[in-house]
Enzyme design. Sequence first.
Site, PDB file in Angstrom:
ATOM      1  N   SER A 419       0.649  -1.193  -0.077  1.00  0.00           N
ATOM      2  CA  SER A 419      -0.101  -0.244   0.499  1.00  0.00           C
ATOM      3  C   SER A 419       0.980   1.199   0.210  1.00  0.00           C
ATOM      4  O   SER A 419       0.193   2.454  -0.847  1.00  0.00           O
ATOM      5  CB  SER A 419      -1.256   0.144   1.090  1.00  0.00           C
ATOM      6  N   LEU A 422       2.067   2.342  -3.637  1.00  0.00           N
ATOM      7  CA  LEU A 422       1.130   2.242  -4.236  1.00  0.00           C
ATOM      8  C   LEU A 422       0.812   4.188  -4.182  1.00  0.00           C
ATOM      9  O   LEU A 422       0.675   4.551  -4.993  1.00  0.00           O
ATOM     10  CB  LEU A 422      -0.028   1.727  -4.380  1.00  0.00           C
ATOM     11  N   HIS A 423       0.565   4.054  -2.701  1.00  0.00           N
ATOM     12  CA  HIS A 423       0.352   5.513  -2.087  1.00  0.00           C
ATOM     13  C   HIS A 423       1.523   6.535  -2.365  1.00  0.00           C
ATOM     14  O   HIS A 423       1.535   7.903  -2.885  1.00  0.00           O
ATOM     15  CB  HIS A 423       0.858   5.712  -0.998  1.00  0.00           C
ATOM     16  N   GLU A 424       3.263   6.229  -2.588  1.00  0.00           N
ATOM     17  CA  GLU A 424       4.063   7.086  -3.032  1.00  0.00           C
ATOM     18  C   GLU A 424       3.798   7.251  -5.001  1.00  0.00           C
ATOM     19  O   GLU A 424       4.281   8.148  -5.280  1.00  0.00           O
ATOM     20  CB  GLU A 424       5.170   6.150  -3.223  1.00  0.00           C
TER      21      GLU A 424
END
Length: 508
Positions: A419, A422-424
């Site tokens: 997660s 994916l945020h980065e």
Amino acid sequence: MTTTTATSTSVDNLQATRRHTKDNEGSSEPTPETAQRATHELRRALQKKYRHVAAVHSQSQPSKLSQDSTVAPSFLGFRNLMIIVIVVGNLRLMIENIQKYGVLICIRCHDFSRQDVILGLILYFLIPCHLFAAYLIELAAAQQASGLRKRTKDGTASPTEDQNKRFNATWKVVAWLHAANITLALAITTLVVYFRIYHPLIGTLTELHAVIVWLKTSSYAFTNRDLRHAYLHPVKGELDAMPEIYKQCPYPNNITMGNLVYFWWAPTLVYQPAYPRTDKIRWVFVAKRVGEVFGLSVVIWFASEQYAAPVLRNSLDKIASLDIPNILERLMKLSTISLVIWLAGFFALFQSFLNALAEVTRFGDRSFYDDWWNSESLGAYWRTWNKPVYQYFKRHVYMPMVGRGWKPSHASIAVFFLSAVLHEVLVGVPTHNIIGVAFLGMFLQLPLINLTAPLEKMQSPTGRMLGNCIFWVSFTILGQPFAALMYFYAWQAKYGSVSKRMAGNPVA
């Protein structure tokens, strides 16, 4: 004097009536109901006669806001008050902002280059092609599975050893094809956005679309793999133990283009052969939700351009000089408007847009979030605020790892690591600054979750209240405002501004 005399007379009459009733009944005792009613009437008469002796304090009871209170009070009024305070406070700040900077909103002004718009549109239509590629892969696998099932006495027995080897070989090929397809689905878009699309908004929307399709494609592959295995290895009672709703469209009947297209548009990241459906589409409901999306989008745009942008620009020199007190002041000033923007975005996406999409697709399960605002720990927040993502990671990452013998804590680390990546990707790639703030902001949630987990399990209201306060502080001050400052500062340090970066490109 007359009132007192009348009251005294009524009391005397009531007492006489009680004596008369007792005399008529002889030695028999009155019923409890009769005695209670008579006592109640006498007490009311006495209260009219002796007005200063009413027992105001007749039983022990705690204060409404005390921890000893057995009945939780309603905070509806406080909720209304907080909404009014937030609206009035931010309107005052915006009026002050307009008086200081003037009106910064310009409908015709934009920094969208023709190249960004064209590439964004091309990627919008190309990204779903990876879902179609996954369908072709599963179609070939389903045809191979159907042929093998027919050769095994119509599924009454498991495949022979040779047939099982051929199936496993095909299965490995299918897995590699899916892996290559989902990798390309995200990699191509990421490279184009990072090196060719310079406007952050277009880049973010394009990257978000790619991540959604990437998650949907992998869910489509994982789910059909298990369905194919159960179809080819029929164990007594195993197929009957499948979810009841799957019987509406058993494997391989679900491998159709229509089934895939529905999953593509359904407001979920988790693939199922069938979903709960509603009977009809309420177009008035859809129109209301679309209107909410439009209105909230205008609010977000106005708040971002008129208020948040000047605050961010005025913070650059404070960050460059490492002026810690002023940086903290900027964070607290930014926290209010960022919270308003985030809440408006949350409502627009999860309540309005997803409900409108669910209504159009007749998708029945619309539990897209729970009451995350009452979260008693950070772990509760991550489980409740974005249920489509939580359900995806629990179904396709956490539970399979635990089922293979991983410790739950190690599986949680893997979930948060993926997660965080994916945020980065969603923040760093569109802003062309992969600085790791979004990654660390997500991955470092684990120690905070472990810190607040005991508070969630406490039975006392104090522990739950403390956990909720820690969640809100970390969410409103230490989370989003800090990340916004860091990525804005990195963007300005690299490009100066969007318009400066676009100087060499014609504006559409």
